[in-house]
Design a protein around this motif. Sequence first.
Motif, PDB file in Angstrom:
ATOM      1  N   ILE A  85       0.845  -1.195   0.000  1.00 10.13           N
ATOM      2  CA  ILE A  85       0.000   0.000   0.000  1.00 10.13           C
ATOM      3  C   ILE A  85       0.880   1.245   0.000  1.00 10.13           C
ATOM      4  O   ILE A  85       0.657   2.185  -0.769  1.00 10.13           O
ATOM      5  CB  ILE A  85      -0.963  -0.011   1.207  1.00 10.13           C
ATOM      6  CG1 ILE A  85      -2.035  -1.075   1.021  1.00 10.13           C
ATOM      7  CG2 ILE A  85      -1.614   1.357   1.403  1.00 10.13           C
ATOM      8  CD1 ILE A  85      -2.875  -1.334   2.261  1.00 10.13           C
ATOM      9  N   ALA A  86       1.906   1.241   0.846  1.00 14.84           N
ATOM     10  CA  ALA A  86       2.832   2.381   0.894  1.00 14.84           C
ATOM     11  C   ALA A  86       3.626   2.506  -0.402  1.00 14.84           C
ATOM     12  O   ALA A  86       3.808   3.614  -0.928  1.00 14.84           O
ATOM     13  CB  ALA A  86       3.767   2.244   2.087  1.00 14.84           C
ATOM     14  N   THR A  89       1.508   3.997  -3.132  1.00 15.36           N
ATOM     15  CA  THR A  89       1.316   5.433  -2.913  1.00 15.36           C
ATOM     16  C   THR A  89       2.557   6.221  -3.323  1.00 15.36           C
ATOM     17  O   THR A  89       2.459   7.265  -3.955  1.00 15.36           O
ATOM     18  CB  THR A  89       0.977   5.702  -1.438  1.00 15.36           C
ATOM     19  OG1 THR A  89      -0.210   4.963  -1.113  1.00 15.36           O
ATOM     20  CG2 THR A  89       0.740   7.169  -1.184  1.00 15.36           C
ATOM     21  N   SER A  99      -4.928   8.985   0.250  1.00 12.68           N
ATOM     22  CA  SER A  99      -3.962   7.915   0.008  1.00 12.68           C
ATOM     23  C   SER A  99      -2.812   7.959   0.996  1.00 12.68           C
ATOM     24  O   SER A  99      -2.399   6.932   1.535  1.00 12.68           O
ATOM     25  CB  SER A  99      -3.411   8.008  -1.412  1.00 12.68           C
ATOM     26  OG  SER A  99      -4.427   7.832  -2.347  1.00 12.68           O
ATOM     27  N   ALA A 103      -2.193   5.117   3.808  1.00  9.20           N
ATOM     28  CA  ALA A 103      -0.946   4.353   3.769  1.00  9.20           C
ATOM     29  C   ALA A 103      -0.169   4.505   5.075  1.00  9.20           C
ATOM     30  O   ALA A 103       0.326   3.519   5.630  1.00  9.20           O
ATOM     31  CB  ALA A 103      -0.091   4.800   2.586  1.00  9.20           C
TER      32      ALA A 103
END
Length: 128
Positions: A85-86, A89, A99, A103
């Motif tokens: 997820i990070a 982003t 976002s 994250a």
Amino acid sequence: MQNIDTTLRIILGLHYAVFGLNKFLLFLPVVASNPFAQEVIDSFYQTGYLMQLVGFFQITSGLMLILNQFTNLGILIALPVSINIAAYTIFTSNFGAQSVIAAALVVGANFWLLFRRRKNYFFIFNKI
């Protein structure tokens, strides 16, 4: 500290359960803050399996965290998803406020729970 751990565990579990279910039911719109990030998301869905596989692991780890059953395993299952997820982003420059906050919260909560339960993972790193 126990209250913080419990709160983060439940919130992270709910986050994973809801967004994991969304991979299958599509009840929340998936909209990125720029065209490239949206193209990446669309390509993930077009593979036909990737988002469903991620959703399965999100639901599984989310339920483990919510129900407080196999919590240590749930944290480990959620860790690569949190990191991705990070990474998504950062590498897609999807720096919309939602976002970045999502994250940071997901990665932060996951690492917090991992750190707080670090004694439970020592056996993984011991020499056999």
